[in-house]
Design a protein around this motif. Structure first.
Motif, PDB file in Angstrom:
ATOM      1  N   UNK B  74      47.182  13.371  14.750  1.00  0.00           N
ATOM      2  CA  UNK B  74      47.308  14.586  15.561  1.00  0.00           C
ATOM      3  C   UNK B  74      45.965  15.260  15.777  1.00  0.00           C
ATOM      4  N   UNK B  75      45.703  15.687  17.001  1.00  0.00           N
ATOM      5  CA  UNK B  75      44.533  16.525  17.242  1.00  0.00           C
ATOM      6  C   UNK B  75      44.778  17.887  16.596  1.00  0.00           C
ATOM      7  N   UNK B  76      43.720  18.657  16.372  1.00  0.00           N
ATOM      8  CA  UNK B  76      43.939  20.027  15.909  1.00  0.00           C
ATOM      9  C   UNK B  76      44.809  20.786  16.918  1.00  0.00           C
ATOM     10  N   UNK B  77      45.873  21.368  16.437  1.00  0.00           N
ATOM     11  CA  UNK B  77      46.766  22.098  17.337  1.00  0.00           C
ATOM     12  C   UNK B  77      46.219  23.518  17.484  1.00  0.00           C
ATOM     13  N   UNK B  78      45.357  23.678  18.470  1.00  0.00           N
ATOM     14  CA  UNK B  78      44.740  24.980  18.717  1.00  0.00           C
ATOM     15  C   UNK B  78      44.239  25.053  20.144  1.00  0.00           C
ATOM     16  N   UNK B  79      43.500  26.089  20.460  1.00  0.00           N
ATOM     17  CA  UNK B  79      43.104  26.314  21.846  1.00  0.00           C
ATOM     18  C   UNK B  79      41.930  25.459  22.290  1.00  0.00           C
ATOM     19  N   UNK B  80      41.370  24.657  21.388  1.00  0.00           N
ATOM     20  CA  UNK B  80      40.193  23.864  21.765  1.00  0.00           C
ATOM     21  C   UNK B  80      40.557  22.491  22.318  1.00  0.00           C
ATOM     22  N   UNK B  81      41.813  22.101  22.229  1.00  0.00           N
ATOM     23  CA  UNK B  81      42.198  20.763  22.650  1.00  0.00           C
ATOM     24  C   UNK B  81      42.475  20.667  24.145  1.00  0.00           C
ATOM     25  N   UNK B  82      42.561  19.428  24.641  1.00  0.00           N
ATOM     26  CA  UNK B  82      42.839  19.236  26.062  1.00  0.00           C
ATOM     27  C   UNK B  82      44.310  19.508  26.375  1.00  0.00           C
ATOM     28  N   UNK B  83      44.543  20.363  27.337  1.00  0.00           N
ATOM     29  CA  UNK B  83      45.904  20.645  27.808  1.00  0.00           C
ATOM     30  C   UNK B  83      45.929  20.384  29.304  1.00  0.00           C
ATOM     31  N   UNK B  84      46.900  19.621  29.759  1.00  0.00           N
ATOM     32  CA  UNK B  84      46.990  19.305  31.182  1.00  0.00           C
ATOM     33  C   UNK B  84      46.931  20.589  32.010  1.00  0.00           C
ATOM     34  N   UNK B  85      46.109  20.607  33.074  1.00  0.00           N
ATOM     35  CA  UNK B  85      45.876  21.844  33.833  1.00  0.00           C
ATOM     36  C   UNK B  85      47.132  22.471  34.430  1.00  0.00           C
ATOM     37  N   UNK B  86      48.217  21.730  34.511  1.00  0.00           N
ATOM     38  CA  UNK B  86      49.453  22.354  35.004  1.00  0.00           C
ATOM     39  C   UNK B  86      50.115  23.206  33.932  1.00  0.00           C
ATOM     40  N   UNK B  87      49.554  23.146  32.739  1.00  0.00           N
ATOM     41  CA  UNK B  87      50.124  23.935  31.642  1.00  0.00           C
ATOM     42  C   UNK B  87      49.134  24.996  31.191  1.00  0.00           C
ATOM     43  N   UNK B  88      49.610  25.980  30.437  1.00  0.00           N
ATOM     44  CA  UNK B  88      48.717  26.969  29.851  1.00  0.00           C
ATOM     45  C   UNK B  88      48.353  26.492  28.455  1.00  0.00           C
ATOM     46  N   UNK B  89      47.362  27.136  27.867  1.00  0.00           N
ATOM     47  CA  UNK B  89      46.853  26.683  26.583  1.00  0.00           C
ATOM     48  C   UNK B  89      47.709  27.128  25.408  1.00  0.00           C
ATOM     49  N   UNK B  90      47.298  26.655  24.252  1.00  0.00           N
ATOM     50  CA  UNK B  90      47.950  27.014  22.998  1.00  0.00           C
ATOM     51  C   UNK B  90      47.428  28.379  22.539  1.00  0.00           C
ATOM     52  N   UNK B  91      48.315  29.290  22.192  1.00  0.00           N
ATOM     53  CA  UNK B  91      47.914  30.605  21.693  1.00  0.00           C
ATOM     54  C   UNK B  91      48.503  30.818  20.299  1.00  0.00           C
ATOM     55  N   UNK B  92      47.638  31.005  19.327  1.00  0.00           N
ATOM     56  CA  UNK B  92      48.036  31.193  17.934  1.00  0.00           C
ATOM     57  C   UNK B  92      47.647  32.600  17.531  1.00  0.00           C
ATOM     58  N   UNK B  93      48.627  33.415  17.202  1.00  0.00           N
ATOM     59  CA  UNK B  93      48.371  34.824  16.912  1.00  0.00           C
ATOM     60  C   UNK B  93      49.028  35.216  15.595  1.00  0.00           C
TER      61      UNK B  93
END
Lengths: 337, 337, 337, 337
Positions: B74-93
C-alpha cells in the motif's frame, strides 16, 4: 480554557515544566506504573507488542491453514453500525451513479459512451471495525514509550505512534476465546466484567492455549446485540461487557501481541472504581503496554466456524490501512482456517 | 440533459426500451463480446473471477509461506499520493489532538484526566491503493453478469456488484511479474503498452507460472515515479504504461482471479485506437470478465523481497474493507513469504 | 429494485413512457393541482415566487430600516443543533490550530514564524438554518415548472431548480407572525396544525398585514425547545407544530415570496390525512407554487426585537450561499430594523 | 518536533514562559506594533473593527438603497473556483437524486410516492468567497486583543475570535474602489502592489470617499482571471496583485470596518521584503487591527452596476454563517443599490 502545569483542566493556563527532546520524548519522565513495556523494544520503538509478531511466529501461524476457508471479522462499514457517541457516523456518498446514466448525466456528455460509478466516504478512522493505534490514548502527557502527546497535532497528524507503523504487521496466530459459547449464553450482559478466570476457563474448555505473540480475540456478543435493538440509544446507556483491570496483568503475563473484541471499547462499562479517567484500561493497555486494540469486530461468523471445525486457533491477517500519521484505522480482519 | 434510448448523451431524454427483472437484470440482454464470464458462476453471481479463489487454492497458497516475512503493498494513505484527477484528494483531519491537551482543551474539562486523540478521513474509496469493485465500470447499460446499471444509486449505493461481496475473499496465491526488473529498467515509460509476450517472457525469466485462480500482480514502476516528480501535473499529461487489449484475452485464458498493478488504471494510456470509450479495458475486464482490479499498489518492497528471496509467488491477503454497497475500497494488501 | 412506468417503487423496472425536451421539461405533462404557479414567470423560470422580490419591493423594504439594528435568524451552525434524522450531523474540523503552534507544529517548520488556523466543514446543505431549493421536492417525476426530476443527478447536481439561481435575491420585506406570543404560550405544541385563521388573527393582533411579495416568517418556538430537551430522540418522535394544508391556499392568495419558520420542516407532523407521501405540503409549496422554504430558523431574538420595537415588519436579507447546482443552502438571515 | 520558548520551530520542545489568565489572555503581553486596536473596544472584545458598524451607520447605509437592485458578490461555490493550495477543494455530493427516482431508488421503497433530493458539502470554511475570522491569523503566540493562540483547538474550535461573534454584523455602507476601471485595464497584474495613492486617486476619480466604519471593497480583477486560465497551476506561481504594507496604515487611518477583495489573500504576492513570515499583512490587519478580511469575492457584477448607476457606495449585507467557534466562513455578500 487551559491546564495546570501537570495537565489538569483549568480556566487558566500554566506551561508544563518539562522539556521534550529531538526524538519527541519527554525528558526525564519515568513510567512507574506496572505492567509496562516502555523501553522493551528500544527507546524509539513505536510498534509495542506488535513486535512480538516475528516472522517465525507468522510462519508458524501459516501452518494452521488447512481448509483454506476465509472468514471476515468486519461489521458492515456503513451508517447502520455502532459508532461511539463522541464520534460522528459513517457517510458513504456517490460522485456519480448508474442511475445518473439512466437519467442521462453530464458525465455522459463529458466522456462519450462512458458508463460507471465512483464513491466517497467520510468517517471516523475508528468508526467501524477498527484498530486503535498507539497514539490514541495517553496519560500524564505521554504516550507509549514516553513520547510526548504534543507529537500528535492537526497539521501533521501523529508524528509518533501512528497506525501506519503497523502496515507490515498485525498478521499472526489468532486465538478466539468465545465466552458466550463457553458460558452457554447468547451474549455477555452489559456491565459484565470479564476476569482472568473467565479467560483461563474458556481457553481450557476450548482446548486452546493463549501464548506469547498471539493475536487474542475475545467474543462477547455485544456488537451483534446493537443490530437487534429497537432503540439504539439504549446501547449507549446500559454499559458494556468488557475486560476488568485484572485482565491487564493477565495479558501482560501471556504477552499477547494484540487484543480484539466485539464490543465498543474492550473494557467493561461502567469502569471499575476507582478509576483515573474515562476508559482507564485504554491507558494501561495502549500507553503502558503498547498493545494495539481491535474494537467493534464481528465475531459471529468466526465463532460458527471455530465451533464447526472444532478449533479456536487460526491464521489471522488484519493489517491496518496504511494511513499516514493516524491514530487508528478501519480494517477487514480475515481469519484463515 | 438526457440520453437516447440506447444510452448516448443527448439534450433530450428518451426512455430506454428494455425492462429490468426483479433480480435487477436487464431482460433479454445478451453480451456478445468475448471473452466474457457472464453466467459462468450462476445468473446472480456478483463475485466474478474471485470465485476462482477456492478454499483449496487458499490452502495451497498458504503452503508458500516459509519465512513469515510480511510485505505491505500500500502507498501511504494521505494527501501526497496520486489520485485520479476526476476525484478529490484524501483529507485526514483530527477531532482532537495531543496538542489540544498541551494547550488545555475543553475535552479535558468534559472528561477529567483524559488525554487522547481521534481522527477522521474523507476520501474517494478509490483514492489510494485500492480495489475496483464490479459495480465500478459499465457498458451498454449493464454491469457484470447482466445486472442493470440502475442498481447503483446514491441513496442505497451499489445494490449489485458491491465490493462488500468480496469481504471473505481476495486472499490466495499471489504472483508478481516484475517487468522493470525483467527489462533492466527503473520503470516502464508512460504510454508503454504491455503485451502478452512481455508477460510470458517475464514469467519465464522469473521462473514462475501464472495459473488458474492466481492473484496476478504486475509491476511497472509508474506509481513510484509520481513521488519523484517536481511538477505533479505532468503525471496526468504524459500517459501511463499499462496493459494492451491483447492482454485481456491472455488474462481470460490464464483465468486469473484478480489483477493488481502499480499504475493508476491498469491499462495503457493513451488508449489503443480505436476504443469505445475512456478506459475501454475496464469494461472488458470488470464488466465482461468480472475481474476485480487493484490499482495504485506499491510494489517496490514486494519487488525487493521477491528478488532477495528469489521467488515470485507468495501468499497474498488483500481483502477489501467491508463497505456496504460500494463500488471500490482502499486496501492494505500484504504479501507473506 | 426499480419502479413502475408511472414512478411507483417496484421490484422490477419499467421505463417511463414520457420523453423530456432539450430544456429538461417533461413533454406533455400538465400540472392539474391547484394552486400552482407553473408557467407564471415563463416556461423556463427557475426562481418561482422569488420573482415577486422585485427591485421596487426591495427598495420599499429598505425604507423600513430606521434604527439600524441587525438581528441574526440563524441557529449555531454546529453539531448541537437539530438535524433531520435522514441526514447526518454537522462536522467541523480543523486543519491546523493554535494548539498545534503551542505544541510546535510541522506547519511552523514549513512556514517559519507563521502562526494561524484553518478549518473545514462537512454538512448536509440543509443541516442547519437553511433554504430548501426548488429542486428539493418533486411529485410525479416533475419539479417546479414541469422540469423533469432527472435533471438532478450526482455528477452535475441540480441542473434545474438550483438554489444558486437565487443568489441575487431572497432580500425584501420580512414580516414576522409570532404565534406563541400571540397565543400567550412559550411555544406551539408538537402536532399543532397552524390554520389560516391563526395567521390572520395573529397578523391583526400584531398590527401588520401580509402582502404580495413578502418574505413571511412564522414563529412556533419549536426549534428552541430542541435545545432544552434532555432526550433529543424525543424531538423526532412527538411530531411538530406546523402549517396545515389550508395554509397552502392562504399563502398562494397572499402571494408571498418565501416562507421561513423555526421548525424542522414547515408543515405539521404527523401529516394531515389523507396524504400523498411524506411531507406532502413540501410538494404543494415547493413544486406547485415554486415557494422557497426556510427551515430551522432561530426566531427568539427576532421575536424579542419585534416586541421591543412594537413592529413586525423589517428589512430581511437572506440570500443563500451561491452553491452551484444545489438543492438547498445554509444561510444566516439577518433582519434589519 | 516542537518549538523554542518564544515560539520558533525546533526539533526539541521548550515550554513558553508566559501564563494565560482565565479569560484566555496571555498575561503581561503588550503589543508594541502599530497601528493596533488592542483594548480599543474593551479587553475582552472579539469583534475588532466590526464594532464600527454601529446601528446608526447601518441605518445611514440603508438610505443608500434607491433602486432595490441586489447584486451578489460570491463566486460559484463549487469545485471550479480558486482554492488556496494549502487547502483541499470544495466537494458537493448528493445523498439522493432525481436520477435515483428515475432508476427506482430504495428511497422510493422506504417512503412510498416520495420524490426529492438531498445534498452534502465538504469544504474548507475559507474555500470560496469568504470572511477570515479574527482567530485565523496570529503572531507571537497571540491573536487580536491579546488572546492566546491556545484558545483555538481541534476539539472545541476557536473559543476566542470566532467568526460567529460577527453573526449580527458585517452589514453597512459598502464602498467599491474599482482599480482596473480607474486604471483602464482589465485587471491588475500579478505582483502589482496597491499603494495608498492608488486608493486615494481611485476614490477621487469615482467621486466617493472612504469613511470611518465603511466596508471597503477593492477590485483587482484577479479572481476572474483564474477562470480564464488554461493551466490553473500558473495562478499559484505568478503571484498576485494586492495591498502593500503602507495600506495597513491607510486603512487604520480611514478606520474602515472591513476590507474585501477579489484576490486570494488581500495582500500582494510575493510579499514585500523584509517580511516576518508568510502573509505578513494578515497579522497586521487581522491580529493587530482586528480587521475582518473578505477574500475571493466576485466583483464583476458589482463593478458593472456601479459603473451603470454612476455611484460607488451601496448597502452591503455580508454576514458570515453562524458557524460556532470557527476561524472563517463562506458568505454570499449582497450589495443593494
Amino acid at each position: 480554557m487551559g491546564r495546570t502545569a501537570d495537565g489538569k483542566w483549568s480556566d487558566e493556563w500554566t506551561p508544563p515544566v518539562f522539556s521534550v527532546d529531538a526524538n519527541g520524548k519527554v525528558i526525564g519522565y519515568v513510567n512507574d506504573r506496572t505492567p509496562n513495556n516502555w523501553g522493551r523494544w528500544g527507546e524509539l520503538d513505536e510498534k509495542g507488542t506488535a513486535n512480538l509478531l516475528t516472522p517465525e511466529r507468522v510462519a508458524a501461524a501459516a501452518r494452521l491453514i488447512e481448509t483454506g476457508k476465509v472468514v471476515s471479522c468486519a461489521i458492515p462499514l456503513d451508517s447502520t453500525g455502532p459508532v461511539h457517541p463522541t464520534r460522528t457516523g459513517v457517510v458513504h456518498l456517490y460522485g456519480y451513479t448508474g442511475s445518473d446514466f439512466v437519467a442521462g448525466t453530464k458525465a455522459g456528455q463529458d466522456y462519450p459512451n462512458f458508463q460507471g460509478t465512483d464513491d466517497y466516504i467520510f468517517m471516523p478512522l475508528q468508526g467501524s471495525t477498527q484498530w486503535d493505534g498507539l497514539s490514541h490514548f495517553f496519560y500524564k502527557d505521554t504516550m507509549f514509550n514516553g513520547f510526548w502527546i504534543g507529537n500528535v497535532e492537526s497539521y501533521a497528524g501523529a508524528r509518533r505512534g501512528s497506525i501506519h507503523q503497523m502496515k507490515d504487521t498485525l498478521v499472526g496466530r489468532g486465538v478466539l476465546l468465545d465466552l458466550p459459547k463457553f458460558k452457554g449464553v447468547d451474549r455477555l450482559q452489559p456491565q459484565y466484567g470479564i476476569t482472568p478466570d473467565d479467560l483461563d476457563a474458556c481457553a481450557e474448555a476450548q482446548g486452546v492455549t493463549v501464548g506469547e505473540g498471539d493475536m487474542l480475540v475475545i467474543r462477547t456478543g455485544h456488537v451483534p446485540w446493537y443490530y437487534q435493538l429497537e432503540d439504539k440509544m439504549e446501547y449507549w446507556k446500559v454499559g458494556a461487557p468488557g475486560i476488568t483491570r485484572a485482565v491487564v496483568d493477565w495479558l501482560a503475563e501471556k504477552d499477547v501481541a494484540s487484543l480484539a473484541m466485539d464490543n465498543i471499547a474492550v473494557e467493561v462499562e461502567p469502569h471499575e472504581e476507582p478509576f483515573e479517567h474515562v476508559y482507564p484500561l485504554h491507558a494501561r493497555l495502549i500507553r503502558d503496554l503498547g498493545l494495539t486494540l481491535g474494537e467493534v469486530w464481528w465475531l459471529e461468523d468466526l465463532s460458527a466456524t471455530c465451533a464447526e471445525l472444532g478449533r479456536y486457533e487460526f491464521f489471522l491477517s488484519a493489517p491496518p490501512l496504511n494511513v499516514t500519521n493516524a491514530s487508528g484505522s478501519p480494517a477487514n480482519p480475515v481469519a484463515v482456517f
